[in-house]
Structure formats: C-alpha cells, structure tokens
Design an enzyme around this catalytic site. Sequence first.
Site, mmCIF file in Angstrom:
data_model
loop_
_atom_site.group_PDB
_atom_site.id
_atom_site.type_symbol
_atom_site.label_atom_id
_atom_site.label_comp_id
_atom_site.label_asym_id
_atom_site.label_seq_id
_atom_site.Cartn_x
_atom_site.Cartn_y
_atom_site.Cartn_z
ATOM 1 N N ASP A 2 -2.184 -5.775 -5.707
ATOM 2 C CA ASP A 2 -1.233 -6.676 -5.055
ATOM 3 C C ASP A 2 -1.832 -8.077 -4.935
ATOM 4 O OD1 ASP A 2 0.727 -7.896 -3.566
ATOM 5 O OD2 ASP A 2 0.654 -6.474 -1.900
ATOM 6 N N HIS A 4 0.008 -10.518 -3.960
ATOM 7 C CA HIS A 4 0.728 -10.997 -2.776
ATOM 8 C C HIS A 4 1.036 -12.488 -2.849
ATOM 9 C CE1 HIS A 4 1.881 -11.146 1.534
ATOM 10 N NE2 HIS A 4 2.185 -9.876 1.302
ATOM 11 N N GLU A 28 1.446 -6.599 -8.382
ATOM 12 C CA GLU A 28 2.539 -6.991 -7.503
ATOM 13 C C GLU A 28 2.423 -8.455 -7.111
ATOM 14 O OE1 GLU A 28 4.086 -5.665 -3.053
ATOM 15 O OE2 GLU A 28 2.834 -4.305 -4.212
ATOM 16 N N GLU A 54 9.668 -7.997 -2.934
ATOM 17 C CA GLU A 54 9.704 -7.713 -1.503
ATOM 18 C C GLU A 54 10.208 -8.899 -0.693
ATOM 19 O OE1 GLU A 54 5.456 -8.315 0.555
ATOM 20 O OE2 GLU A 54 5.390 -6.921 -1.129
ATOM 21 N N ASP A 76 13.116 -4.683 -0.496
ATOM 22 C CA ASP A 76 12.893 -4.061 0.798
ATOM 23 C C ASP A 76 14.259 -3.816 1.419
ATOM 24 O OD1 ASP A 76 12.508 -3.740 3.659
ATOM 25 O OD2 ASP A 76 10.456 -4.441 3.334
ATOM 26 N N HIS A 103 9.988 -1.604 -1.456
ATOM 27 C CA HIS A 103 8.963 -2.068 -0.519
ATOM 28 C C HIS A 103 9.316 -1.524 0.855
ATOM 29 C CE1 HIS A 103 7.360 -5.231 2.273
ATOM 30 N NE2 HIS A 103 6.303 -5.066 1.499
#
Length: 200
Positions: A2, A4, A28, A54, A76, A103
Amino acid sequence: VDFHGRVSTAMSRRLLPLLEPLHPMFVEEPVLPEHSSHLRSLVESTSVPLATGERLYSRWDFREVLASGIAVAQPDLSHAGGISEVRRIAAMAETYDVAMAPHCPLGPLALAASLQIAFAVPNFLIQEQSMGIHYNQQNDLLDYVMDPAPFRFDNGYAIAGARPGLGVEIDEKAVRRAAETGHRWRNPVWRRTDGSFTEW
C-alpha cells in the site's frame, strides 16, 4: 503493498519496477486520487497490478480510473453509496476486466455489507477487513456483535450465512457503553526525518 498515495507519480514510476521481482498481488494507491490522471502512464510502466478507489465515492469517480487500466477497484461501501452503488461500480469494473477488493477498515456493519458484495459479484478478488489489526486494540469490531459467527473465516474464506439482512446482530449494550466513553481515535501524526508534517 500500500503506497497510500504517499509518493509522487515519478517516485511510483521508479519504485514499481523494483517490486516486480516480488510479484505482489497489487500496489494500492500508487498516487493520490487527485493525480488519477497519471494512472495510465503508471500502468504502462510496470507489470505490477495497480489498485485504487478507497477515496473515490461514486461510479462517476471510478469511470476514468477504470479506463486507465488499473487491475483492482477498491471502493469503500461506507463512503461510496453502500451496497447498491458499489454493486454498480463492480458491474462497471467488470466491463474493464477489473477485479474488486472492497476497502473496509471499519466496523461490523460495514464489513457485513462488504461481504454481501463479495458473495454477489463475479469479479470479486479479496476483502479488506480490520479484525485484530493494530489500530483496534481496545475496540475490535467483534466487540459490537452478539454472535461473531458471520465473521468466521474458513481457510481464508468467508462463509455466506443464511440470516436475514446483513446477517449480523449488533450488541446495543456494547454500543451504548462505548458511546459513554466517546470516540477517542485520532489519525496518527506522521513527520519526516526533518520534522515536516506528512499525510497519514
């Protein structure tokens, strides 16, 4: 892996080939959502499958990223319109040969809703969940259900239950006890070695 969104597009372009020999399932958020227009160039620069979503909130937000060539969409359900909207995102993703990995670092209702997507869409890949994860040390999602059986995994797989609705019963007494204390969790403050602030 991830990222992020913590690295720039140029840095992602440099890091992704270094990860190729490790064969990650996906990387990710190789860029922040506001830089999603750079995803196509990243997809074309690596064999590592890329995932994002997400921080995207509707099928319209997903339209361009699906066309960019990502491998995995990660809406999500708590932010992207619930089961109905995420089912639509999944159907749209399927037309681009994009897998789904909802997510879900949240509570039992969010996870139960995410599992409904897992059981229903043909392009489902994997379900993120937060049971026993580091930031739930005093508040695990199973603390708020009467029966944890719907969240038991057999050899890594969730079992579709026969209970009505989302299949979970919330322990209202536990929710009331938690409400007495209130919400105390805060995003950690991340700083670089020079002391400057960076996003969590």
